[in-house]
Every structure is written in C-alpha cells, then in structure tokens.
Design a protein around this motif. Structure first.
Motif, PDB file in Angstrom:
ATOM      1  N   LEU A 102       0.831  -1.208   0.000  1.00  0.00           N
ATOM      2  CA  LEU A 102       0.000   0.000   0.000  1.00  0.00           C
ATOM      3  C   LEU A 102       0.866   1.259   0.000  1.00  0.00           C
ATOM      4  O   LEU A 102       0.499   2.269  -0.616  1.00  0.00           O
ATOM      5  N   LYS A 103       2.019   1.182   0.669  1.00  0.00           N
ATOM      6  CA  LYS A 103       2.944   2.318   0.610  1.00  0.00           C
ATOM      7  C   LYS A 103       3.475   2.499  -0.808  1.00  0.00           C
ATOM      8  O   LYS A 103       3.668   3.630  -1.279  1.00  0.00           O
ATOM      9  N   THR A 104       3.694   1.377  -1.495  1.00  0.00           N
ATOM     10  CA  THR A 104       4.137   1.450  -2.886  1.00  0.00           C
ATOM     11  C   THR A 104       3.059   2.079  -3.755  1.00  0.00           C
ATOM     12  O   THR A 104       3.346   2.903  -4.639  1.00  0.00           O
TER      13      THR A 104
ATOM     14  N   ILE B 131       1.196   6.746  -6.896  1.00  0.00           N
ATOM     15  CA  ILE B 131       0.212   7.807  -7.117  1.00  0.00           C
ATOM     16  C   ILE B 131       0.876   9.176  -7.042  1.00  0.00           C
ATOM     17  O   ILE B 131       0.616  10.063  -7.868  1.00  0.00           O
ATOM     18  N   GLU B 132       1.767   9.345  -6.075  1.00  0.00           N
ATOM     19  CA  GLU B 132       2.476  10.621  -5.956  1.00  0.00           C
ATOM     20  C   GLU B 132       3.379  10.872  -7.158  1.00  0.00           C
ATOM     21  O   GLU B 132       3.484  11.999  -7.645  1.00  0.00           O
ATOM     22  N   GLN B 133       4.035   9.824  -7.639  1.00  0.00           N
ATOM     23  CA  GLN B 133       4.867   9.962  -8.833  1.00  0.00           C
ATOM     24  C   GLN B 133       4.023  10.350 -10.045  1.00  0.00           C
ATOM     25  O   GLN B 133       4.439  11.177 -10.863  1.00  0.00           O
ATOM     26  N   ALA B 134       2.847   9.744 -10.153  1.00  0.00           N
ATOM     27  CA  ALA B 134       1.965  10.058 -11.274  1.00  0.00           C
ATOM     28  C   ALA B 134       1.489  11.511 -11.196  1.00  0.00           C
ATOM     29  O   ALA B 134       1.422  12.210 -12.216  1.00  0.00           O
TER      30      ALA B 134
ATOM     31  N   ARG C 163       5.406   5.296 -16.882  1.00  0.00           N
ATOM     32  CA  ARG C 163       6.158   4.370 -16.031  1.00  0.00           C
ATOM     33  C   ARG C 163       5.413   4.085 -14.731  1.00  0.00           C
ATOM     34  O   ARG C 163       5.330   2.931 -14.288  1.00  0.00           O
ATOM     35  N   SER C 164       4.876   5.110 -14.107  1.00  0.00           N
ATOM     36  CA  SER C 164       4.149   4.906 -12.846  1.00  0.00           C
ATOM     37  C   SER C 164       2.855   4.142 -13.092  1.00  0.00           C
ATOM     38  O   SER C 164       2.462   3.299 -12.277  1.00  0.00           O
TER      39      SER C 164
ATOM     40  N   GLU D  18       0.892  -3.378 -12.866  1.00  0.00           N
ATOM     41  CA  GLU D  18       1.634  -4.625 -12.722  1.00  0.00           C
ATOM     42  C   GLU D  18       1.691  -5.083 -11.265  1.00  0.00           C
ATOM     43  O   GLU D  18       1.685  -6.286 -10.996  1.00  0.00           O
ATOM     44  N   LEU D  19       1.727  -4.142 -10.328  1.00  0.00           N
ATOM     45  CA  LEU D  19       1.712  -4.515  -8.913  1.00  0.00           C
ATOM     46  C   LEU D  19       0.437  -5.285  -8.579  1.00  0.00           C
ATOM     47  O   LEU D  19       0.481  -6.321  -7.910  1.00  0.00           O
ATOM     48  N   LEU D  20      -0.700  -4.787  -9.075  1.00  0.00           N
ATOM     49  CA  LEU D  20      -1.966  -5.463  -8.781  1.00  0.00           C
ATOM     50  C   LEU D  20      -2.030  -6.824  -9.454  1.00  0.00           C
ATOM     51  O   LEU D  20      -2.559  -7.788  -8.880  1.00  0.00           O
ATOM     52  N   LEU D  21      -1.498  -6.925 -10.663  1.00  0.00           N
ATOM     53  CA  LEU D  21      -1.465  -8.220 -11.354  1.00  0.00           C
ATOM     54  C   LEU D  21      -0.630  -9.230 -10.581  1.00  0.00           C
ATOM     55  O   LEU D  21      -1.024 -10.388 -10.410  1.00  0.00           O
TER      56      LEU D  21
END
Length: 242
Positions: free
Chosen positions: A130-132, A137-140, A154-155, A161-164
């Motif tokens: 969740l921190k990732t 989200i902040e990077q986006a 990239r974000s 991909e994290l959710l996958l």
C-alpha cells in the motif's frame, strides 16, 4: 512510404559487422546479433517510431541499425510471431496496424483480467504494498504537474503490474505478459492525449482509495470504470481503421 530515419548504432556492433551486407553472407548470424536486431526493431515498433502499417524493408532496417540483412530477416520472423509484424505474400512485410477492433479486444481482455486482479489485491496487498501504491500515485501526480507523459506511463505500468502480481495467479500473469507488447503500443498512443492522462490519474486515485479500504467490490468496479473510460477516450481521439 517514407522509411524511418537512420540512427547511429553502437560502435562495438559496427566493428563486428563491417562486412558488406550485400556480399556472400553466412546462412545465419550469431544469436546475440539476431537478438540485438530483434530487440532494436521491436523497441522502435512499440514506441511507434516505426508507424503502424509502414513497410519494413530489410536493407533499410539493416542500414538503420548497423547490421546485415540476415539478422534483420530473422528478427522480422520472430516479430511476426509476436503479432507486431505481418507479411503479405509477394507484396512485403509491414508493421502491424492498430485497428479500432484491436483496441476494443485488448481493452475487453484487460477489463476481464484486471478487474479480477484488483478485487484480489484489495485483500492481499501488504502494508508495504500500500505504501508502494501511495508512492506510485504521488509519482503520477508529479508527472502530470510536470507535463512528463513518459514518467506518467512508467508509474501507470508499475501500478497495474503490482496489482497483477499480487493476484497470485501465475497463469494469469502469463496471459497478461503475452498481451504486453500489444497493450504497450496502445499506451504510447494515449500519451499524446493530455486529457486522458489527467483523467487516468483521477481514476487511479479512486482505485487506490478502494484498495486502502480493502473493498474488493469497489476496487473491482473502479478498475472496470477506469479501463472502459480509457478505451473510450482513446477511440474518440484517434482515427483508426475499423
């Protein structure tokens, strides 16, 4: 049709391939050289530097990438298996076109698979995950504020991909991996649409909030909303053949 502009290839490769490409070539080239030609042409296709529908001539590609024609021809055979190239007998080889039907089918598959993944991720993501999500989200947001579509892409890719990966289904990952190259071209097309990037960010934020709440139904529903909306925006903004 206008061919892509030549680019300078790495010096070591040029040194290894100074032989006249029109002279008696061996029947096959070193595997590493074929792989390099495959990767280089594939990258140009995925980035749309070689536009969909463009004719691919082995001699022009050989000049562009600093190799002989034999590894280029072998690379094109592999790219045809990937679905990125098509050969018309007695006519030539072409970069695969992107049609409206292609996009419809790709987004339909993405919705089926990624809605399921979002639901599973809602209960399987660790606190570190969740921190990732928050970091991505902040990077986006920073990418949108800085008008940096490449950083946003990239974000976005890392978010999906994290959710996958957290869905914990190896075969599902293999299916999505098989679609990666085709969906990448769709993502590159969408980068030119400022409105699409901004709306995608809003939709990602909504999915992230549902994940933090551990709400399977909301995470799945909002992922479906996001993918359908992205499809509709892209189809509305592009003039693709049917």
């Amino acid at each position: 049709m206008r061919s892509p502009s030549p680019t300078t290839s790495p010096a070591p490769l040029l040194e290894a391939t100074t032989k006249d490409s029109t002279s008696n070539e061996p029947e096959s080239r070193p595997v590493a050289l074929v792989d390099w030609a495959y990767r280089s042409i594939k990258d140009a296709l995925l980035a749309l530097e070689i536009p969909p529908g463009a004719q691919l001539r082995a001699d022009e590609l050989a000049q562009r990438f600093g190799v002989s024609r034999t590894p280029v021809r072998e690379a094109l055979l592999r790219l045809e298996q990937d679905g990125l190239v098509r050969t018309v007998p007695r006519v030539g080889t072409f970069a695969a076109e992107i049609t409206a039907s292609d996009l419809q089918e790709l987004f339909e598959l993405r919705e089926l698979l990624e809605v399921h993944c979002a639901k599973k991720a809602a209960t399987s993501l660790s606190e570190e995950d969740l921190k990732t999500v928050d970091r991505l989200i902040e990077q986006a947001k920073s990418a949108v504020d800085g008008h940096d579509p490449d950083a946003f892409q990239r974000s976005e890719i890392e978010f999906h991909e994290l959710l996958l990966e957290r869905a914990g289904n190896r075969r599902l990952l293999e299916v999505m991996s098989g679609l990666h190259d085709l969906t990448h071209r769709q993502r590159v097309m969408s980068l030119g649409l400022r409105d699409n990037i901004e709306r995608s960010l809003v939709e990602h934020v909504a999915v992230a909030e549902a994940l933090r709440k551990r709400s399977k139904s909301e995470a799945g529903r909002l992922m479906g909303v996001h993918i359908r909306a992205a499809r509709d925006r892209l189809l509305a903004a592009t003039d693709l053949p049917p």
